[in-house]
Design an enzyme around this catalytic site. Structure first.
Site: not given
Length: 261
Positions: A98, A117, A128, A226, A244
């Site tokens: 996340n 991520h 740059c 899950n 969760a």
């Protein structure tokens, strides 16, 4: 659930892997869910270098809206449970897919967390190394200037190139510094508890890290939280088919109350 019954009362190492399902319970849409679409556009097609090259204004509009949604969201019971678990473990690392800041706002120290991520509140140069992190007061100022900034694509103060959100887009490499933190933690030894929660585990490295944390030859607990089956399910020692925010507080309470940590 007697998930901690087999543990002796010694201090343990813990690895937690979280995905979009954890933040979804705070109202942050997942990419793959039907609620993830924005203006009838698939976000997976917006989160690419090609999309940014083609239409940076559109990509920034989406990310600004996503930033606003995250700022208005609150950490849920799953975020709080993970922060509690971190307090009780001798060694702890959270690796999250996340890009939001909900784990941090729940009280998890930055040094115990890897955002593999990237960070949606980081704005960095596309050319740059210049970059900066948006703070809450910056966000509030953005809301005041929303109409003015709607069409603005920021440019780098150092080189003038376009600035972009500091997230990992589809097709890009994971950040080496964050990868090294995960690898270093896993190289120090097996974990006694591994929890994989709210991720579809479609990226091979998620399964790989979970299995390295809890190898078959080691008497550890690999818990998957899950509602749906994932590629990791066949390897988990415990399957918890609940959201969760419902399951994690109970799991963490069970672990800590039995002096497992």
């Amino acid at each position: 659930m007697e998930i901690a019954a087999a543990y002796r009362s010694y201090v343990v190492r813990v690895l937690v892997l979280t995905g979009a399902g954890v933040s979804a319970e705070s109202g942050i849409p997942t990419f793959r869910g039907k609620d993830g679409y924005w203006r009838n556009l698939d976000p997976a097609r917006l989160a690419t270098p090609e999309a940014f090259t083609r239409d940076p204004k559109l990509v920034w509009e989406w990310y600004r809206e996503r930033r606003n949604r995250i700022w208005n969201a609150q950490p849920n019971a799953a975020h709080a449970a993970i922060a509690t678990l971190a307090q009780h473990a001798d060694e702890f690392l959270l690796v999250t897919q996340n890009v939001d800041d909900l784990h941090a706002r729940a009280g998890l120290p930055k040094e115990k967390m890897v955002q593999i991520h990237g960070d949606i509140f980081l704005t960095r140069c596309s050319r740059c190394d210049f970059g900066f992190t948006e703070r809450k007061h910056d966000h509030e100022h953005e809301q005041e200037q929303e109409e003015e900034e709607e069409n603005v694509v920021p440019r780098c103060a150092k080189c003038g190139a376009l600035m972009r959100p500091g997230v990992v887009w589809f097709g890009e490499q994971l950040p080496w510094t964050e990868l090294r933190r995960v690898e270093t933690y896993l190289d120090r030894g097996a974990c006694d508890v591994g929890i994989v929660v709210g991720t579809t585990a479609t990226f091979g490295y998620i399964v790989d890290w979970a299995l390295r944390a809890i190898p078959e030859c080691f008497r550890g607990e690999l818990i998957e939280v899950n509602p749906e089956e994932t590629p990791l399910s066949q390897f988990a020692t415990r399957l918890v088919r609940e959201p969760a925010a419902i399951a994690l507080p109970r799991i963490v309470d069970n672990l800590t109350n039995r002096n497992a940590l």
